[in-house]
Design an enzyme around this catalytic site. Structure first.
Site, mmCIF file in Angstrom:
data_model
loop_
_atom_site.group_PDB
_atom_site.id
_atom_site.type_symbol
_atom_site.label_atom_id
_atom_site.label_comp_id
_atom_site.label_asym_id
_atom_site.label_seq_id
_atom_site.Cartn_x
_atom_site.Cartn_y
_atom_site.Cartn_z
ATOM 1 N N ARG A 1 -56.756 66.039 -4.523
ATOM 2 C CA ARG A 1 -56.960 65.573 -2.961
ATOM 3 C C ARG A 1 -58.509 65.433 -3.026
ATOM 4 N NH1 ARG A 1 -54.016 68.974 1.250
ATOM 5 N NH2 ARG A 1 -54.953 67.239 2.601
ATOM 6 N N CYS B 1 -61.109 72.828 4.218
ATOM 7 C CA CYS B 1 -59.890 72.271 3.504
ATOM 8 C C CYS B 1 -59.191 70.986 4.229
ATOM 9 C CB CYS B 1 -58.844 73.392 3.445
ATOM 10 S SG CYS B 1 -58.187 74.066 4.857
#
Length: 278
Positions: free
Chosen positions: A177, A235
């Protein structure tokens, strides 16, 4: 204040039998399910109260991200229902790796609670040690905890961008990611320019417990952590970043800032750039 943000199964079992047992909070949650409440109903630590991460430990999703910090009164109501008071220790746990329990730990610390810990290894470690679960649901508590926000540092999007240039900004998501190879949830793939990849999962041993403090210290030293006041973590939505803040505290770096909106907020604003690759 306790010396470590973690508590072992043996320590918890002893504490539950003491004259000052902790309040237990079950924070089971997983992106995409199954619902934590359903898992709680199947079995939980005796006396534990379930808190819903999506609805009690966060405000509704919107421009501030998928899990904005909860309104203080929303948080206080949930904590009081669970019996939380300022004069009684609290232990949060989840299914095992503490990825969601750390959110409760961070919120309680941010809200001013002086004595909060996370069960290292969570429910999986509790069961592995031979301790029982129950399906009995405790009555609503009568806690008196008053939320006083701001006891742990946070940064907004501008602050995160500044630290990425002048300090250290850690991206706690999976490496793929960060690199922009996939983005299963948020509007765009990639990472905040200048951020360093530091997947939360690398804080953990194979059994779901945290690595020893010495190993975590070495890990964060290799990532360039030297000054907690010039370090922040993000995050996807501010949940697993709390796990990274916890791991940093175990490693001897308390006071690292959290970017609550994280990538879900950053990527939703087309004016914010996205970097890809390693």
């Amino acid at each position: 204040m306790t010396s470590s943000p973690l508590i072992t199964v043996a320590e918890l079992a002893a504490a539950l039998g003491s004259d000052r047992p902790p309040v237990l909070l079950d924070i089971r949650w997983a992106l995409g399910g199954p619902p934590g409440a359903d898992e709680y109903a199947k079995g939980h630590l005796p006396g534990a109260h379930y808190l819903d991460l999506d609805h009690e430990l966060a405000d509704p999703p919107g421009p501030a991200g998928r899990h904005p910090l909860p309104d203080p009164e929303r948080l206080a109501t949930a904590l009081r229902r669970a019996g939380v008071g300022a004069d009684r220790p609290v232990v949060a746990y989840d299914a095992g790796p503490a990825l969601s329990a750390a959110r409760a730990w961070w919120l309680l610390r941010w809200a001013g609670h002086p004595e909060v810990r996370v069960l290292d290894g969570g429910l999986a470690a509790w069961q592995a040690a031979g301790h029982p679960l129950t399906t009995d649901t405790p009555a609503a508590g009568e806690g008196d905890f008053k939320v006083d926000p701001g006891h742990l540092p946070t940064v907004d999007a501008a602050g995160a961008a500044t630290l990425a240039r002048t300090g250290l900004l850690l991206d706690a998501r999976a490496g793929e990611r960060y690199r922009g190879e996939t983005e299963p949830v948020d509007p765009r793939a990639g990472h905040i320019p200048g951020a360093a990849s530091a997947p939360t999962t690398e804080n953990l041993a194979a059994d779901g417990r945290f690595l020893p403090a010495s190993a975590l210290t070495a890990r964060f030293a290799a990532l360039g952590v030297t000054d907690p006041a010039r370090t922040a973590v993000y995050c996807g939505s501010g949940v697993t970043a709390a796990h990274q803040v916890l791991a940093l505290e175990v490693a001897g770096h308390p006071g690292v800032a959290l970017y609550p909106g994280s990538w879900s907020e950053w990527s939703a604003n087309p004016a914010n750039p996205a970097a890809t690759g390693a």
